[in-house]
Design an enzyme around this catalytic site. Structure first.
Site, PDB file in Angstrom:
ATOM      1  N   ASP A  32       9.516 -32.036 -22.062  1.00  0.00           N
ATOM      2  CA  ASP A  32      10.349 -30.927 -21.659  1.00  0.00           C
ATOM      3  C   ASP A  32      10.019 -30.361 -20.206  1.00  0.00           C
ATOM      4  OD1 ASP A  32      12.324 -29.819 -23.388  1.00  0.00           O
ATOM      5  OD2 ASP A  32      10.808 -28.901 -24.612  1.00  0.00           O
ATOM      6  N   LYS A  88      19.424 -33.998 -31.131  1.00  0.00           N
ATOM      7  CA  LYS A  88      18.188 -34.779 -30.187  1.00  0.00           C
ATOM      8  C   LYS A  88      17.939 -35.879 -31.155  1.00  0.00           C
ATOM      9  CE  LYS A  88      16.922 -30.823 -27.797  1.00  0.00           C
ATOM     10  NZ  LYS A  88      16.114 -29.792 -27.499  1.00  0.00           N
ATOM     11  N   GLN A 129      11.018 -26.616 -30.026  1.00  0.00           N
ATOM     12  CA  GLN A 129      12.324 -26.146 -29.813  1.00  0.00           C
ATOM     13  C   GLN A 129      12.131 -24.585 -29.436  1.00  0.00           C
ATOM     14  OE1 GLN A 129      15.046 -27.752 -29.348  1.00  0.00           O
ATOM     15  NE2 GLN A 129      16.229 -25.907 -28.773  1.00  0.00           N
TER      16      GLN A 129
END
Ligand code: GUN
Length: 286
Positions: free
Chosen positions: A120, A53, A97
Site C-alpha cells: 500500500d 483484490k 484494509q
C-alpha cells in the site's frame, strides 16, 4: 464540447497484462508472488474491495490469502497476524484494509508491516521515499491515476494540477506523484475558501473528498482533465463519484466515470506493487 471518457476498465486490463508478464517470469523461476489481505470487522464496502483484490490476484495466477478478524479483535491479535505474515516467505505483499475499527491504532498497525512487503506504500519508510521520489510502492490509487493519465497521453509537465482532498491514502500521495512529474500542484480540501477559484484554474483536477456531486460544472475549466476518485452511494443506493458526471462531462476535455474509472486501476496497481515486492525480495529488482 463533450468530454472523452477515460475507460479505466480497459486501461486496467492492458496494464494487468503487462504485469502478468513480470509475474509469469517470477513464476517460471519458482517464485509465485503472494499477497495477504487482512480485514477487521464487517464494513460491507471494505468486504467488497477485499473480495475484488483477492479475485484479481487469482486471475493473474498470484497466490493470495485473506484473513478475516472479528470487529472486536485486539491490537495484539492483529499485530501477531502481521508478524506471522512478515516472516512467511510465500507472502510478498501485506495489506491491512482501512478504515480499522476505532479501538485499533491504524498508525501502529501500519508501522508493524515489514516495509519491504508494504504494497500500500503506507509505512513511514515508504511515505518518506515517496517524498524523495524513490518509493518502490506508490500508493495504489494515486499510482493508478498516474498510469491512467500516462496511457491517455495527458501532458502533466508544466500543467496546473489541483487535488481536492488531503488524505494519506489519496490526496497527499497524489499531489507528490504529480509534483514529481513537474506539474504545478495545488492541494485543496473540502473546507478551502472559494474552492471553485482554485478548481477553475486546474488543467488536471483530481477529486478525492468522498462527497457525491461535490465538483459541479461551474468549478471546471473547459477542456480540463477530470479524475474522480470518489466512491459514494447516493440517496438511491447507486454508486457515484465526487464529480457531477452528467454535467461536468459537458465542459471537461477528459473525464473518468464511476464505476469503471479509477477503481479498476487501484486493484491493478496493487498487483503491480505485489509483483514488484516479490521481485525485490527475491533479489531480481531494486
Ligand atoms: N481503504 C480504502 N482504500 C484503501 C487502500 O488503498 N488500501 C487499504 N489498505 N485500505 C483502503
Amino acid at each position: 464540447m463533450t468530454a472523452q471518457i477515460i475507460d479505466g476498465k480497459a486501461i486496467a486490463q492492458e496494464v494487468r497484462l503487462e504485469w502478468k508478464v513480470r509475474a509469469d517470469r517470477l513464476i517460471a523461476r519458482g517464485i509465485t508472488p503472494g499477497m495477504a489481505v487482512i480485514i477487521v470487522g464487517n464494513d460491507p464496502a471494505s468486504k467488497v474491495y477485499v473480495a475484488n483484490k483477492v479475485k484479481a490476484c487469482a486471475e493473474l495466477g498470484l497466490y493470495s490469502i485473506h484473513i478475516e478478524l472479528p470487529e472486536n479483535a485486539t491490537e495484539a491479535e492483529l499485530l501477531a497476524e502481521i508478524e506471522t505474515l512478515n516472516r512467511d516467505p510465500r507472502i510478498h505483499g501485506i495489506l491491512v484494509q482501512l478504515p480499522l475499527p476505532k479501538h485499533l491504532d491504524a498508525h501502529r498497525v501500519i508501522e508493524a508491516i515489514n516495509p519491504d512487503k508494504d504494497v500500500d506504500g503506507f509505512h513511514e519508510k515508504n511515505v518518506g521515499a515517496l517524498v524523495t521520489g524513490e518509493t518502490p510502492f506508490p500508493s495504489c490509487t494515486p499510482y493508478g491515476v498516474m498510469v491512467m493519465l500516462e496511457k491517455t497521453g495527458v501532458q502533466i509537465e508544466g500543467k496546473h494540477a489541483v487535488v481536492v482532498g488531503r488524505s494519506n491514502i489519496v490526496g497527499k500521495p497524489m499531489a507528490l506523484l504529480l509534483l514529481h512529474k513537474n506539474a504545478t500542484v495545488t492541494i485543496c480540501t473540502s473546507k478551502t475558501v472559494d474552492l471553485a477559484r482554485h478548481t477553475r484554474d486546474a488543467d488536471i483536477l483530481v477529486a478525492a473528498v468522498g462527497k457525491p456531486n461535490f465538483i459541479t460544472k461551474d468549478m471546471v475549466k473547459p477542456g480540463a482533465v477530470v479524475i474522480d476518485v470518489g466512491i459514494n452511494r447516493n440517496s438511491e443506493g447507486k454508486l457515484v463519484g465526487d464529480v457531477d458526471f452528467a454535467n461536468v462531462k459537458e465542459v471537461a476535455g477528459y473525464i473518468t466515470p464511476v464505476p469503471g474509472g479509477v477503481g479498476p486501476m487501484t486493484i491493478t496497481m496493487l498487483i503491480a506493487n505485489t509483483v514488484r515486492a516479490a521481485e525485490r525480495l527475491s533479489g531480481l529488482n531494486k
